[in-house]
Design a protein around this motif. Sequence first.
Motif, short mmCIF file in Angstrom:
data_model
loop_
_atom_site.label_atom_id
_atom_site.label_comp_id
_atom_site.label_asym_id
_atom_site.label_seq_id
_atom_site.Cartn_x
_atom_site.Cartn_y
_atom_site.Cartn_z
N ILE A 20 0.89 -1.14 -0.12
CA ILE A 20 -0.06 -0.11 0.10
C ILE A 20 0.77 1.19 0.06
O ILE A 20 1.74 1.34 0.82
N ASP A 47 1.06 5.24 0.46
CA ASP A 47 0.51 6.66 0.84
C ASP A 47 1.54 7.89 0.50
O ASP A 47 2.66 7.55 0.72
N HIS A 92 1.89 11.83 1.78
CA HIS A 92 1.67 12.87 2.51
C HIS A 92 2.22 14.08 2.24
O HIS A 92 3.23 13.87 1.44
N HIS A 120 -2.73 13.70 4.90
CA HIS A 120 -2.71 12.47 4.12
C HIS A 120 -3.35 13.07 2.75
O HIS A 120 -4.70 13.44 2.70
N GLN A 157 -3.58 7.94 -1.32
CA GLN A 157 -3.33 6.11 -1.17
C GLN A 157 -3.55 5.43 -2.29
O GLN A 157 -4.74 5.63 -3.09
N TYR A 158 -2.83 4.43 -2.62
CA TYR A 158 -2.95 3.36 -3.67
C TYR A 158 -2.80 1.92 -2.92
O TYR A 158 -1.95 1.67 -2.25
N GLU A 159 -3.84 1.41 -3.43
CA GLU A 159 -3.88 -0.06 -3.05
C GLU A 159 -4.55 -0.87 -4.07
O GLU A 159 -5.66 -1.12 -4.13
#
Length: 214
Positions: free
Chosen positions: A61, A63, A65, A76, A79-81
């Motif tokens: 995952i 992230d 910031h 934040h 985000q990539y998942e």
Amino acid sequence: ILKLLTHSFKSIERRRIVFKLPQCQTGCAEVDSMTEAVAGKGFLLGCISCKRREEVPGSAIVDWHYKAAGSEEFIHIFQYEYNNPIILHENFEGRLEWKGTMGTKDAQIGSVFIHNVTYNDTGTYLCTFHRTLYLPLNEEHVVISKEVELTVVENANPELTAVISEIMMYVLIAVLQLWMIGVLIYCYRKIYAENEAREARKALKDPCDGIYLE
């Protein structure tokens, strides 16, 4: 030759990134991100975290910031998942685009692209990989973070390598031209000397040659 030299130095100028290949690592190169963006244009925030052992399956995952210049707290923003990019802050809504690994859970490239950069984007960006390695006996969790100090300018500044490349190109062109002039002078003198020698031989030739008495 001049075209070849120009093409070679333009190629050197384009090579502005140094690749650091870890030992026993194939197919992945950790590349440092550029740090200067031009206002109104796009910019790629680079972030790569290579696995040390490709044969070990895993998932990651990523992230992002952001900490504004003069601020002390990170917010934040992204985000990539696994094929699911999410923009998490309104200031970046519609401007962040995932440019990292696609089609696999185990991302190693976590780069994002900022569209329409503004001066307010100046600051520190923190890229964090939360990687899980699925080992035979248990799972191992690894966290890797990288910072990018971004500066937004009105116009792109030429890099030192580009300036040096351009100077060297002109120096080589000047040297090549001087060399060509030297070759021309040498050839001219050689031809002139041969002509002088030929005329001297003609002058020393027996004047009775070719005259026959009957």
